[in-house]
Design a protein around this motif. Structure first.
Motif, PDB file in Angstrom:
ATOM      1  N   GLU A  98       0.846  -0.917   0.175  1.00  0.00           N
ATOM      2  CA  GLU A  98      -0.097  -0.043   0.213  1.00  0.00           C
ATOM      3  C   GLU A  98       0.866   1.029  -0.537  1.00  0.00           C
ATOM      4  N   THR A  99       1.619   1.072   0.342  1.00  0.00           N
ATOM      5  CA  THR A  99       3.199   2.397   0.812  1.00  0.00           C
ATOM      6  C   THR A  99       3.285   2.286  -0.993  1.00  0.00           C
ATOM      7  N   ILE A 100       3.251   1.711  -1.720  1.00  0.00           N
ATOM      8  CA  ILE A 100       3.919   1.812  -3.061  1.00  0.00           C
ATOM      9  C   ILE A 100       2.967   2.923  -3.957  1.00  0.00           C
ATOM     10  N   ASN A 101       1.696   2.057  -3.436  1.00  0.00           N
ATOM     11  CA  ASN A 101       0.113   3.188  -3.795  1.00  0.00           C
ATOM     12  C   ASN A 101       0.070   4.202  -3.600  1.00  0.00           C
ATOM     13  N   LEU A 102      -0.509   3.646  -2.159  1.00  0.00           N
ATOM     14  CA  LEU A 102      -0.357   5.966  -1.483  1.00  0.00           C
ATOM     15  C   LEU A 102       1.104   6.609  -1.262  1.00  0.00           C
ATOM     16  N   GLY A 103       2.300   5.336  -1.215  1.00  0.00           N
ATOM     17  CA  GLY A 103       3.003   7.078  -0.611  1.00  0.00           C
ATOM     18  C   GLY A 103       3.549   7.641  -1.854  1.00  0.00           C
ATOM     19  N   SER A 137       5.401  17.972  -6.724  1.00  0.00           N
ATOM     20  CA  SER A 137       3.993  17.500  -6.899  1.00  0.00           C
ATOM     21  C   SER A 137       3.788  16.304  -8.824  1.00  0.00           C
ATOM     22  N   SER A 138       3.863  17.534  -9.223  1.00  0.00           N
ATOM     23  CA  SER A 138       3.253  17.050 -10.127  1.00  0.00           C
ATOM     24  C   SER A 138       4.570  15.584 -10.874  1.00  0.00           C
ATOM     25  N   ILE A 139       5.964  15.758 -10.132  1.00  0.00           N
ATOM     26  CA  ILE A 139       7.106  14.232  -9.807  1.00  0.00           C
ATOM     27  C   ILE A 139       5.454  13.038  -9.861  1.00  0.00           C
ATOM     28  N   GLY A 140       5.532  13.686  -8.740  1.00  0.00           N
ATOM     29  CA  GLY A 140       5.227  12.669  -7.845  1.00  0.00           C
ATOM     30  C   GLY A 140       3.621  12.084  -8.639  1.00  0.00           C
ATOM     31  N   ALA A 141       3.259  13.171  -9.027  1.00  0.00           N
ATOM     32  CA  ALA A 141       2.105  12.438  -9.926  1.00  0.00           C
ATOM     33  C   ALA A 141       1.978  11.692 -11.257  1.00  0.00           C
ATOM     34  N   ILE A 142       3.185  11.588 -11.108  1.00  0.00           N
ATOM     35  CA  ILE A 142       3.944  10.651 -12.924  1.00  0.00           C
ATOM     36  C   ILE A 142       4.287   9.235 -12.190  1.00  0.00           C
ATOM     37  N   LEU A 143       4.917   9.509 -11.062  1.00  0.00           N
ATOM     38  CA  LEU A 143       5.379   8.177 -10.148  1.00  0.00           C
ATOM     39  C   LEU A 143       4.207   7.667  -9.652  1.00  0.00           C
ATOM     40  N   TRP A 144       3.387   8.016  -9.328  1.00  0.00           N
ATOM     41  CA  TRP A 144       1.624   6.801  -8.746  1.00  0.00           C
ATOM     42  C   TRP A 144       1.128   6.943  -9.931  1.00  0.00           C
ATOM     43  N   ALA A 145       0.867   7.698 -11.137  1.00  0.00           N
ATOM     44  CA  ALA A 145       0.797   6.851 -12.015  1.00  0.00           C
ATOM     45  C   ALA A 145       1.289   5.332 -12.341  1.00  0.00           C
ATOM     46  N   LEU A 146       2.557   5.835 -12.651  1.00  0.00           N
ATOM     47  CA  LEU A 146       2.877   4.622 -12.896  1.00  0.00           C
ATOM     48  C   LEU A 146       3.402   3.100 -12.046  1.00  0.00           C
TER      49      LEU A 146
END
Length: 209
Positions: A98-103, A137-146
């Motif tokens: 879940e950390t991978i998903n929500l982190g 934050s946008s970099i975090g959004a890219i990582l979240w999608a990947l």
């Protein structure tokens, strides 16, 4: 530029800081959600007229739809699966997955919150500081999608020993699931980069003049 070198007037600055604080608090709450994923797998509110509302653990909800139907169809299979999920090592694994998903998502909303806090602050550099946090934050959004397909694969693999199929390594990627989020994250990063580039060019021009 606003009066006193602030980017926002006092009323809007206070509102920006208040909304930013809400986003920061939401990012902190994500840590609690990650812990709950391990302590109470599949927990969700269940309400009825007789008992009211309560939190109930339903680990089977974490399974893929077809596999979930197979597990729920047999009380014995359900007991076997729930006993497997109750193991401490499995629950620790669920928290890690879940950390991978929500982190990354927590970092996204934290970045937005800090950006709003900076934008509502004083000083002529408030906008530049806010944009830096928005870029992160946008970099975090890219990582979240990947990370989305990785999360799905790891979750299915972790839960598989407790299912009728037995322990398997699951590998599948739904491009339609990550495509829209990834494009939006890239668009946000590009827009923020363009604004930062424009500000830097403006500062260079002002210094030249």
């Amino acid at each position: 530029m606003m009066q006193d070198d602030n980017w926002l007037p006092p009323r809007k600055a206070r509102l920006s800081r208040a909304i930013g604080a809400i986003f920061v608090l939401a990012a902190v709450v994500m840590g609690i959600v990650i812990a709950v994923a391990g302590l109470s797998p599949g927990a969700s509110p269940v309400c009825d007229f007789e008992t009211g509302c309560m939190w109930r653990n339903r680990p089977a909800i974490l399974l893929d739809q077809d596999l979930r139907g197979s597990v729920l169809a047999s009380p014995a299979r359900l007991r076997t699966f729930e006993a497997y999920v109750a193991r401490p090592d499995v629950r620790l694994g669920l928290a890690a997955v879940e950390t991978i998903n929500l982190g990354p998502f927590a970092f996204v909303i934290l970045g937005v919150g800090l950006a709003l806090r900076r934008l509502g602050g004083s000083g002529s550099a408030a906008l530049a500081k806010a944009l830096r946090w928005l870029r992160l934050s946008s970099i975090g959004a890219i990582l979240w999608a990947l990370a989305s397909p990785l999360y799905d694969c790891l979750l299915a693999t972790l839960l598989s020993p407790g299912t009728p199929n037995g322990a398997t390594v699951e590998w599948y990627i739904y491009l339609d699931k990550i495509g829209a989020g990834l494009l939006l994250a890239l668009a946000a990063y590009t827009a923020i980069w363009a604004v930062e580039a424009g500000l830097e060019a403006r500062r260079d021009l002002d210094s030249f003049v």
